[in-house]
Every structure is written in structure tokens, then in C-alpha cells.
Design a protein around this motif. Structure first.
Motif, PDB file in Angstrom:
ATOM      1  N   ALA A 120      41.228  -3.421  59.011  1.00 48.91           N
ATOM      2  CA  ALA A 120      42.435  -3.297  58.480  1.00 48.91           C
ATOM      3  C   ALA A 120      43.495  -4.151  59.275  1.00 48.91           C
ATOM      4  O   ALA A 120      43.386  -3.893  60.529  1.00 48.91           O
ATOM      5  CB  ALA A 120      42.982  -1.898  58.379  1.00 48.91           C
ATOM      6  N   GLN A 121      44.473  -4.627  58.731  1.00 44.07           N
ATOM      7  CA  GLN A 121      45.523  -5.540  59.444  1.00 44.07           C
ATOM      8  C   GLN A 121      46.468  -6.122  58.640  1.00 44.07           C
ATOM      9  O   GLN A 121      46.282  -5.981  57.316  1.00 44.07           O
ATOM     10  CB  GLN A 121      44.736  -6.715  60.121  1.00 44.07           C
ATOM     11  CG  GLN A 121      43.979  -7.668  59.163  1.00 44.07           C
ATOM     12  CD  GLN A 121      42.971  -8.662  60.076  1.00 44.07           C
ATOM     13  OE1 GLN A 121      43.757  -9.685  60.632  1.00 44.07           O
ATOM     14  NE2 GLN A 121      41.979  -8.431  60.042  1.00 44.07           N
ATOM     15  N   SER A 122      47.541  -6.426  59.213  1.00 43.68           N
ATOM     16  CA  SER A 122      48.450  -7.145  58.419  1.00 43.68           C
ATOM     17  C   SER A 122      48.680  -8.651  58.425  1.00 43.68           C
ATOM     18  O   SER A 122      48.071  -9.137  59.424  1.00 43.68           O
ATOM     19  CB  SER A 122      50.005  -6.716  59.032  1.00 43.68           C
ATOM     20  OG  SER A 122      51.134  -7.160  58.430  1.00 43.68           O
ATOM     21  N   ILE A 123      48.944  -9.493  57.436  1.00 43.29           N
ATOM     22  CA  ILE A 123      48.708 -10.633  57.126  1.00 43.29           C
ATOM     23  C   ILE A 123      50.238 -11.195  57.354  1.00 43.29           C
ATOM     24  O   ILE A 123      50.929 -10.980  56.581  1.00 43.29           O
ATOM     25  CB  ILE A 123      48.127 -11.410  56.151  1.00 43.29           C
ATOM     26  CG1 ILE A 123      46.708 -10.556  56.290  1.00 43.29           C
ATOM     27  CG2 ILE A 123      47.788 -12.681  56.172  1.00 43.29           C
ATOM     28  CD1 ILE A 123      45.757 -10.798  55.064  1.00 43.29           C
ATOM     29  N   ALA A 124      50.476 -12.169  58.291  1.00 44.00           N
ATOM     30  CA  ALA A 124      51.979 -12.532  58.256  1.00 44.00           C
ATOM     31  C   ALA A 124      52.296 -13.608  57.091  1.00 44.00           C
ATOM     32  O   ALA A 124      51.143 -14.288  56.675  1.00 44.00           O
ATOM     33  CB  ALA A 124      52.479 -13.296  59.836  1.00 44.00           C
ATOM     34  N   ALA A 125      53.362 -13.784  56.775  1.00 40.63           N
ATOM     35  CA  ALA A 125      53.674 -14.741  55.721  1.00 40.63           C
ATOM     36  C   ALA A 125      53.298 -16.022  55.957  1.00 40.63           C
ATOM     37  O   ALA A 125      53.572 -16.566  57.231  1.00 40.63           O
ATOM     38  CB  ALA A 125      55.244 -14.761  55.450  1.00 40.63           C
ATOM     39  N   GLY A 126      52.650 -16.640  55.260  1.00 38.90           N
ATOM     40  CA  GLY A 126      52.159 -18.106  55.659  1.00 38.90           C
ATOM     41  C   GLY A 126      50.770 -18.149  56.444  1.00 38.90           C
ATOM     42  O   GLY A 126      50.493 -19.349  56.812  1.00 38.90           O
ATOM     43  N   GLN A 127      50.383 -17.185  56.768  1.00 37.16           N
ATOM     44  CA  GLN A 127      49.214 -16.975  57.526  1.00 37.16           C
ATOM     45  C   GLN A 127      47.861 -16.627  56.703  1.00 37.16           C
ATOM     46  O   GLN A 127      47.981 -16.009  55.389  1.00 37.16           O
ATOM     47  CB  GLN A 127      49.117 -16.287  58.674  1.00 37.16           C
ATOM     48  CG  GLN A 127      50.495 -16.614  59.660  1.00 37.16           C
ATOM     49  CD  GLN A 127      50.258 -18.183  60.365  1.00 37.16           C
ATOM     50  OE1 GLN A 127      49.158 -18.153  60.691  1.00 37.16           O
ATOM     51  NE2 GLN A 127      51.171 -18.994  60.058  1.00 37.16           N
ATOM     52  N   SER A 128      46.738 -16.874  57.107  1.00 29.44           N
ATOM     53  CA  SER A 128      45.528 -16.272  56.614  1.00 29.44           C
ATOM     54  C   SER A 128      44.663 -15.668  57.555  1.00 29.44           C
ATOM     55  O   SER A 128      44.818 -15.972  58.712  1.00 29.44           O
ATOM     56  CB  SER A 128      44.942 -17.549  55.753  1.00 29.44           C
ATOM     57  OG  SER A 128      44.332 -18.513  56.873  1.00 29.44           O
ATOM     58  N   ILE A 129      43.677 -14.738  57.048  1.00 34.58           N
ATOM     59  CA  ILE A 129      42.654 -14.236  57.782  1.00 34.58           C
ATOM     60  C   ILE A 129      41.490 -14.624  57.277  1.00 34.58           C
ATOM     61  O   ILE A 129      41.371 -14.757  56.043  1.00 34.58           O
ATOM     62  CB  ILE A 129      42.895 -12.848  57.999  1.00 34.58           C
ATOM     63  CG1 ILE A 129      42.636 -12.164  56.682  1.00 34.58           C
ATOM     64  CG2 ILE A 129      43.984 -12.342  58.736  1.00 34.58           C
ATOM     65  CD1 ILE A 129      42.651 -10.559  56.532  1.00 34.58           C
ATOM     66  N   SER A 130      40.426 -14.787  57.919  1.00 38.12           N
ATOM     67  CA  SER A 130      38.695 -15.227  57.431  1.00 38.12           C
ATOM     68  C   SER A 130      38.174 -13.879  57.249  1.00 38.12           C
ATOM     69  O   SER A 130      38.058 -12.842  58.173  1.00 38.12           O
ATOM     70  CB  SER A 130      38.253 -16.000  58.627  1.00 38.12           C
ATOM     71  OG  SER A 130      36.936 -16.250  58.361  1.00 38.12           O
ATOM     72  N   LEU A 131      37.300 -13.667  56.221  1.00 34.36           N
ATOM     73  CA  LEU A 131      36.564 -12.667  55.716  1.00 34.36           C
ATOM     74  C   LEU A 131      35.038 -12.975  56.048  1.00 34.36           C
ATOM     75  O   LEU A 131      34.206 -12.337  56.385  1.00 34.36           O
ATOM     76  CB  LEU A 131      36.612 -12.383  54.269  1.00 34.36           C
ATOM     77  CG  LEU A 131      37.844 -11.756  53.835  1.00 34.36           C
ATOM     78  CD1 LEU A 131      37.981 -11.418  52.392  1.00 34.36           C
ATOM     79  CD2 LEU A 131      38.623 -10.760  54.734  1.00 34.36           C
TER      80      LEU A 131
END
Length: 561
Positions: free
Chosen positions: A242-253
Motif C-alpha cells: 500500500a502506498q500513495s502515488i504522487a501526481a504525475g508519477q507511476s509505480i510498477s506492479l
């Protein structure tokens, strides 16, 4: 040259032997029991639908039949036997749909297979799940279903040489006893024709092979919410915290690099009480290998069918929002040279996810396996037609999720007849599958049982959500009746979201596909859709194949003249 000739003969000998190998007869249950093969190319198969759509271009989508240039609604047309479908060749009837109220009208129906009348009953018995055959399991739940005002049979009816469907036409006129809407003959019949494979004809009872296949298919449907492919002992799970994603950013699954191949078996995304803004601005994106464009780039709400923060959770076969691991997608996702799966924040503020899971199985991928795609489209208010999908190439279409909304500035909502818009699927630029109304395309009927309400066979009246294994109503949000204070579809629609999965009745295409739906009345509706399909990569030509073998031979001999 002798070595090259030997290589040529040996190669074509292998190809010939492979093609000549006998295959099991098609039963019609294959998609459900061989879920992992869903991405494979559907060679030698064409997809069709017969329906009661209005051939004059108007909106009276009932009592229209092949071979007639008029609606059969005169007194002289009453109680006449008419043909809904008459086709020659080998294939499978995969879906028989009617509105629940019309099916309850109980008109006589006959289905003739290879010249023999094999089903002789009435529509209420057939689609209500009480038709009796030599095999007591046939035409019963879960392959016969009632969903949101619609009734349908997914019991496959195979035929080797011909199929004919007939019923008794009932006129709907102002004459006494002929004014009930249940007399209107609405129908949709989906079927596949097969040119290369042998089909097991329906005989009223099942062979051992068919019986085993049906038991497996019924188990998959009954266990909706679980992966239709079953469990895997050799798969790998990638867990994202679980985490927060900043505007304009991405996280890898998930990120499998160049040279890696396999199949993603499951995607999960946990969202804890998400806002509508989070559902609209967080996007799931999938990219294969070094391709410059995303095969999937869709808001998570539109991708998973999370229609609204206020919508109830649902389960269907390939997609859902109700599982212990959160939202789920079970569509197999093959990759040949790496794949990335990420969540991108396209909004102006941070949004949180509750975690994610990607389950995959590494290994070689067959050449005929298609790449999974999701096409996302939004139409401006007032557009006459919403184009859901337009794609070129070879592949097959497996369903969609559609939301229609009233603009925020429209306090009166949309008129309920927005649901009258017809779906049209154009296959290879020449063959049209023409629907009979929006809710019909999603297995519902009569405004999702909000009008001409039926309460038998487990059909709930005025549903806000009613989804079966193959789709249905995700959310109906309406204004309230001024007198009763109860939600009322005739008072105005604020949002209607729905899904439809075309699995046994998938639509194969060789050169391209276009899917659209009519905005009936040209209302100021916002249409948002996600269409799911597989595209098969262009096969290597025989010349390329032989050249590769020739080069390999030269390398082994270290000469090439």
C-alpha cells in the motif's frame, strides 16, 4: 542444394503432419474450460448474430425476421410460425437471449439441428431453466441465467450441417388481448461457424466428452470470482505494498525484462474507499517489450468496472471488484519479450492504493497467442454515435464496460430511452452484428427490469446492480420520483454502467473490427467505454521461415553459396 532440398521437404513434412493430426470435436464449452487458451488465434471460425433489429432504421426492434422487408405485426401475422435463424454449415449456437417479460410470454419455439427437431418447447420453459431433456442437467443454471430483466441460455447447441430456429410470432396490436408488451418478439442469437474443425452435434443428451466439459464449465461459472484458469503451483506472485502515488508519477506492479516470456494469470488492485477522482485519475498501463505504445492505458474505474465510489461490489468471470485481494482481472495476458504493468497518477493530487498483486507464469508463448489490449474511449455530450473500438489486424473481441452519464450541468438527467441505442459490431468491414438496444447488449431487458418488471426466476425489480457471470448492470443511478421519493428510471438517469463478456460468443476478426453504440435521441450523454480484445502478431511467412532454416544450415556447414 541436396541439403537444402532435404530441409525443405522435412520442414513441410512436419507442417503437414501437424495439420493432419485429428482433433477432438468442438463442444462449445472450450472457452470456459480452457481459459489459458483464450488469447489463441481463432482460425477457421467466424462470429455471427441474428436479431430482431428494426430493418427500416426506426426503433421498433421486435417482430423483424430474416427474409421479410416488413415488421410482422398485422392481424394476419398472428400465430404464424417464423424463422429466426436458418444457417448451413458446421458451428455452435452460443447464446440465446430474450427480455424476461417477453420470454415469459411463452411462445412456442423449435430448434432443428441437422434436419432433426431437437428442442421443442416454449420460451418461458427454455429460458426459465425448466426445459426437460434426456440429460437433466442441460438447459439449467448456471448456463441458463436471468439477469436484470434479461434471460439467456449459454448452453451450446452444436450442429454439423445446419441449424434452424423457429417460433410462433405474436402480433402486438390495439386489438383486445394483443396489446401486452410480452407479445413483442425481441431476440438475439449468437453463433459461430467453423470451417476447419469437427463440431459435436446436439442430440438431446451428452457424450462422455460433452458431459465432462459441461461439468467443468458449470463449475467455473458457479465459482465466479475465482480464477477460471484454476490454481497454479508454478506461478510467481509479485506483491506491491500500500502506498500513495504522487501526481504525475507511476509505480510498477510488474516489470519483466527483454527476453522474458510468459503469461500474467491475474491482476489485483486494492482500493480502500476510493474517491471518484481516484477511480478516474489513477490509470493502469501495460506495455509489451520495446513497443512504444501502451496496449492498456485506462482509468482503473473504467478498467475494472468500478463504476462509482458509491457502486456496489460485483463479481463476473473475467473481471470484478469483490475479492479478498481487491479488484481483479483474470484475462490471460501473454508476453514474449518482456512486459511492464504500472499504475500512473494522471491527476493533480496524490492518490493512494491499498496494494497490488501480479501473478504470472514464466515460459514460452505460442506463436498464435494474441496480445491483450484494452481500448478506452470517451465521447463528447450529444455525439450521435459512441465509437467504442476501431482496430485493424487479426484477433478477437471479448467484451466491454460502458458507462453513460448526464453532464453535471444537467439536473434533469437523461431520458430513460437513452437505453434504446443499438449496438453495432462491424467485422472485417463487411459483416454486421446488429443489436436491439443498449440494455439488451448487456444481457438485461426492459430497462434492466425497471419497467415491465418481472419478479420470478430470481429477477429483482428496480435493481441498482445485477451482474451475472457474463455481465449485466453495474450501476443504475436515477433521480427520484417526486411523489413517492423512490428512485425512478422514468424520472431521469444520472448514470448507467454495465459490462458484457463475450467468451463462448467472442467475435473473431481477420482484418479489423469496429464496435459502436447509438446515442438514441441525440441526448447530451457522456459515453465512456473500455473494450477488451486480443491482437495476434503477424505470423512469419513461409519464406522467412525457410530463410531462417537455410541460414541455420549454412552456419552449421560454415558455408553459404
Amino acid at each position: 542444394m541436396r541439403n537444402i532440398a532435404v530441409f525443405f521437404i522435412f520442414t513441410f513434412g512436419i507442417l503437414f503432419i501437424a495439420q493432419a493430426a485429428p482433433a477432438d470435436e468442438i463442444t462449445g464449452y472450450e472457452t470456459l474450460i480452457n481459459w489459458a487458451s483464450l488469447p489463441s488465434a481463432k482460425t477457421g471460425m467466424t462470429s455471427h448474430m441474428a436479431s430482431s433489429y428494426d430493418r427500416s432504421g426506426a426503433n421498433e426492434d421486435w417482430n423483424w425476421y430474416p427474409g421479410y422487408d416488413r415488421q410482422l405485426n398485422a392481424l394476419t401475422d398472428n400465430e404464424t410460425t417464423v424463422t429466426l435463424l436458418d444457417v448451413q454449415g458446421s458451428g455452435v449456437l452460443t447464446r440465446y437471449w430474450m427480455p424476461h417479460a417477453t420470454a415469459n410470454g411463452g411462445r412456442a419455439v423449435t430448434i432443428t439441428v441437422d434436419g432433426v427437431a431437437m428442442v421443442v418447447t416454449d420460451t418461458n420453459t427454455l429460458l426459465g431453466g425448466s426445459y426437460a431433456t434426456d440429460d437433466t442437467n442441460l438447459f439449467k443454471s448456471p448456463l441458463v441465467q436471468t439477469v436484470a430483466g434479461g434471460q439467456m441460455s449459454y448452453e451450446p447447441i452444436g450442429f454439423s450441417t445446419s441449424l434452424k430456429v423457429e417460433w410462433t410470432n405474436l402480433a402486438h396490436t390495439s386489438q383486445p388481448g394483443m396489446t401486452s408488451y410480452t407479445r413483442r418478439g425481441y431476440y438475439q442469437l449468437n453463433y459461430q461457424l467453423h470451417s476447419n474443425d469437427s463440431v459435436a452435434s446436439y442430440t438431446g443428451s451428452l457424450t462422455d466428452q460433452q458431459s465432462s466439459a459441461r461439468q467443468q464449465a458449470a463449475a467455473v461459472i458457479s465459482n465466479v470470482g475465482a480464477n477460471p484458469a484454476g490454481e497454479s503451483l508454478s506461478s510467481t506472485k509479485l506483491n506491491t505494498a500500500a502506498q500513495s502515488i504522487a501526481a504525475g508519477q507511476s509505480i510498477s506492479l510488474a516489470s519483466m525484462g527483454s527476453g522474458q516470456s510468459g503469461v500474467i494469470r491475474k491482476l489485483n488492485l486494492k482500493m480502500d474507499d476510493p474517491s471518484d477522482a481516484a477511480l478516474a485519475n489513477l490509470r493502469i498501463r501495460i506495455n509489451y517489450g520495446a513497443q512504444s505504445e501502451f496496449a492498456v492505458d485506462v482509468p482503473i474505474g473504467a478498467f475494472f468496472g468500478a463504476a462509482s465510489s458509491s457502486a456496489q461490489q460485483y463479481k463476473s468471470l473475467p473481471m470484478g471488484t469483490d475479492s479478498t485481494d481487491g479488484y481483479y482481472c483474470y484475462f490471460p495476458i501473454p508476453y514474449r519479450d518482456g512486459v511492464t504493468v504500472e499504475i500512473y497518477n494522471a491527476g493533480q493530487e496524490d492518490f493512494a492504493i491499498g496494494g497490488g498483486i501480479v501473478e504470472y507464469e514464466a515460459g514460452p508463448v505460442a506463436d498464435d497467442m494474441g496480445y491483450f489490449h484494452a481500448g478506452y474511449n470517451v465521447s463528447n455530450p450529444g455525439s450521435a454515435t459512441h465509437n467504442m473500438l476501431s482496430v485493424s489486424g487479426k484477433g478477437h473481441y471479448v467484451g466491454n464496460i460502458l458507462t453513460i452519464k448526464a453532464p453535471e450541468s444537467d439536473a434533469d438527467g437523461l431520458k430513460s430511452n437513452i437505453l434504446e441505442g443499438d449496438e453495432r459490431i462491424l467485422v472485417d468491414g463487411e459483416r454486421v452484428l446488429h443489436g436491439t438496444g443498449l440494455e439488451d447488449a448487456y444481457n438485461g431487458g426492459f430497462y434492466y427490469n425497471h419497467v415491465l418488471k418481472q419478479d420470478d426466476d430470481g429477477d429483482p425489480a428496480y435493481p441498482a446492480t445485477d451482474v451475472g457471470a457474463f455481465g449485466g448492470l453495474l450501476l443504475m443511478d436515477t433521480l427520484k420520483d417526486r411523489e413517492s421519493g423512490e428512485p425512478d428510471i422514468l424520472s431521469g438517469i444520472l448514470q448507467a454502467s454495465q459490462c458484457r463478456w463475450m467468451l463462448q460468443d467472442l467475435v473473431a476478426f481477420d482484418t479489423g473490427l469496429n464496435v459502436s453504440i447509438e446515442n438514441y435521441g441525440g441526448q447530451s450523454a457522456i459515453y465512456e467505454s473500455t473494450s477488451f480484445y486480443y491482437l495476434v502478431p503477424e505470423p512469419a511467412t513461409i519464406a522467412t521461415f525457410l530463410a531462417a532454416g537455410f541460414v541455420s544450415l549454412c552456419r552449421r556447414r560454415r558455408q553459404c553459396r
